[in-house]
Design an enzyme around this catalytic site. Structure first.
Site, PDB file in Angstrom:
ATOM      1  N   GLU A  26       0.807  -1.221   0.000  1.00 11.60           N
ATOM      2  CA  GLU A  26       0.000   0.000   0.000  1.00 11.60           C
ATOM      3  C   GLU A  26       0.844   1.276   0.000  1.00 11.60           C
ATOM      4  O   GLU A  26       0.711   2.140   0.869  1.00 11.60           O
ATOM      5  CB  GLU A  26      -0.993  -0.029   1.158  1.00 11.60           C
ATOM      6  CG  GLU A  26      -1.978  -1.181   1.015  1.00 11.60           C
ATOM      7  CD  GLU A  26      -3.084  -1.209   2.059  1.00 11.60           C
ATOM      8  OE1 GLU A  26      -3.025  -0.433   3.034  1.00 11.60           O
ATOM      9  OE2 GLU A  26      -4.021  -2.016   1.891  1.00 11.60           O
ATOM     10  N   GLU A  53      -5.342  -8.350  -0.642  1.00 10.86           N
ATOM     11  CA  GLU A  53      -6.145  -8.066   0.553  1.00 10.86           C
ATOM     12  C   GLU A  53      -7.545  -7.681   0.126  1.00 10.86           C
ATOM     13  O   GLU A  53      -7.711  -6.885  -0.805  1.00 10.86           O
ATOM     14  CB  GLU A  53      -5.588  -6.895   1.370  1.00 10.86           C
ATOM     15  CG  GLU A  53      -4.325  -7.160   2.116  1.00 10.86           C
ATOM     16  CD  GLU A  53      -3.902  -5.951   2.943  1.00 10.86           C
ATOM     17  OE1 GLU A  53      -4.791  -5.166   3.353  1.00 10.86           O
ATOM     18  OE2 GLU A  53      -2.694  -5.790   3.168  1.00 10.86           O
TER      19      GLU A  53
END
Length: 516
Positions: free
Chosen positions: A191, A305
């Site tokens: 991320e 995810e």
């Protein structure tokens, strides 16, 4: 990893479950749906993309006994093959050492114990390469607010980063063999577009990190499988693939993340309102189309995810709501993605600190103290689905056929959670019991149905936890009671009469039917 984890608490309430046979005189509930099933219809390939990989907390937790026992439980229930976690490069794993003269050396002891443990329990690593070893960082105080405070800065010296990546890859190949390690995934960072990367500008500096990392890995063996950009909110994919193409940098798969309560503004760059039910697969569809329009139209897509929430919402991730949410997510995303990794398999997890209450809205399929959640049971039921998908018009059903000819049907009654607040909230979700009338063709004359359920009164430890008063620290006896209450309920068996079945599914209930 949830990109915004906040502790919250909520609750669901009780619904009765009924199983009826058509023609016995019971009045159908108001919500009725007919599902037509032809057992011999042509099917389409239905790979189990949702159970190829699961996420977990940081790497060092994999050394714990309860983590490994949860691995065994998940493997037995689902057969999941890969585990992804953060922090294989973090200080507590101890990979990088720098002596007083500034010389760097490597210690692979914990790395080996972590990966040995995965392999011994039936899993392969999905290696997320992060975060920054303190010995290599350009900014020692660039620490993420997670409880374990990983360093999220770029390296001070890319030559040192490249050497570390090369040394790690070389060691893994020497220890496990290239045939094994070539079957793993290597993902660069986590991320970088939101709060886990302090490089500036974020995107171009991440691309620099990616370029160095992939080249260091491929120098050890071109067979190592590497990808990125591992972004939150389905971001950066067109730019990432454009960069890889123009810079002639290898990329073997695309990865990104999304959660059900991400906003359309952040994910789709629109002002529309997208429900928790649909957001994950709207993001998958977006990236699927972006890949198709890129220089790499066949690039494998991995959402490394996803979950129904990035926050800690007990009324969402702890409850039977997850059964219909998971089933519908599988229905909507099928055919557009190779791997989806539920975040996460276990609440042996410490992003917000040490877990003190087993049902705090953690991301895991298994709560603290090895208590199975309804989501764990939902995964176990959906594992029974076949590898061929059969046609159906229903948006609340999946009809499949297994290799042994068994037809397996998932039915669900989706209803939104009671509410998304930070405090415990009792109450019933909206909606009514749904009556499914199933019309079956081309089944054997003596066919019968095995009916599995996850709902408020089946496979739901949270109901027992509520009855205990939701103690922060359950006693050993209470933990045993919760483990028992969380077990998957025994199935019902019924005959098929004139090619017809009828089932009532309560609000937020999931049913899986095996037709033999």
């Amino acid at each position: 990893m949830s990109h915004m984890s906040i502790a919250r608490q909520l609750l669901l309430s009780t619904f009765a479950t009924t199983l009826l046979v058509v023609g016995v005189g019971h009045a159908a509930p108001a919500a009725t749906e007919t599902v037509h099933v032809d057992a011999t219809a042509d099917g389409t390939a239905f790979p189990h993309f949702w159970e190829q990989m699961l996420g977990s907390g940081r790497a060092s937790l994999a050394l714990r006994d309860d983590y490994r026992k949860n691995l065994d439980a998940v493997h037995q229930a689902t057969g999941v093959g890969y585990i992804r976690f953060h922090g294989i490069l973090d200080h507590d794993v101890g990979l990088v050492q720098r002596d007083a003269q500034g010389k760097i050396s490597y210690n692979f002891s914990y790395v080996d114990q972590i990966y040995d443990g995965l392999l011994e329990h039936g899993f392969r690593p999905f290696v997320e390469l992060g975060f920054m070893p303190p010995e290599l960082t350009s900014d020692p105080v660039a620490l993420h607010p997670f409880w374990y405070h990983p360093n999220i800065a770029p390296p001070k010296n890319y030559a040192e980063w490249d050497a570390m990546i090369g040394a790690l890859a070389k060691h893994l190949v020497e220890r496990y063999g290239i045939e094994e390690v070539a079957s793993w995934y290597f993902e660069v960072w986590n991320e970088p577009n939101i709060g886990f990367w302090t490089g500036t500008p974020a995107q171009s500096s991440y691309f620099t990190l990616y370029d160095h990392t992939v080249r260091a890995l491929k120098a050890v063996s071109p067979r190592l499988r590497v990808g990125g950009p591992s972004t939150a909110q389905a971001a950066w994919i067109p730019d990432f693939l454009k960069h890889a193409h123009e810079a002639k940098v290898p990329v073997d798969f695309v990865s990104s993340h999304v959660y059900g309560d991400d906003t359309a503004d952040n994910v789709l760059h629109s002002a529309e309102k997208v429900s928790r039910r649909d957001m994950v697969c709207r993001a998958v569809d977006k990236v699927h189309r972006e890949i198709a329009a890129s220089p790499y139209p066949k690039m494998p897509l991995v959402f490394s995810e996803y979950n129904a929430s990035y926050a800690n919402l007990p009324n969402v991730t702890d409850t039977v709501f997850m059964g219909p949410w998971l089933a519908n997510t599988i229905r909507e995303c099928a055919g557009k993605i190779e791997v989806m990794s539920y975040w996460s398999f276990s609440d042996v997890f410490e992003e917000q600190g040490v877990v003190r209450n087993p049902f705090y809205g953690g991301f895991g399929l298994i709560a603290a103290d090895r208590i199975p959640k309804p989501a764990f049971n939902a995964f176990a039921l959906l594992h029974k689905l076949g590898g061929q998908r059969l046609p159906t018009d229903s948006d609340s059903a999946l009809v499949t056929r297994r290799e042994d000819g068994c037809v397996v049907i998932a039915l669900w009654n989706y209803a939104a959670p009671v509410g998304d607040t930070a405090s415990y909230t009792a109450g019933k979700p909206g909606g009514a019991t749904k009556h499914f009338s199933i019309a079956l063709r081309h089944l054997p004359a003596a066919a019968h149905a095995t009916v599995w359920r996850v709902d408020e009164t089946h496979g739901n430890a949270v109901a027992a936890f509520d009855a205990m008063g939701r103690p922060d620290s359950p006693s050993r006896a209470q933990i045993e009671q919760l483990r028992t209450a969380g077990q998957l309920a025994a199935p019902e068996t019924m005959d098929v009469h004139d090619g017809k079945l009828a089932l009532d599914v309560p609000v937020q209930g999931l049913v899986v039917i095996e037709l033999h």
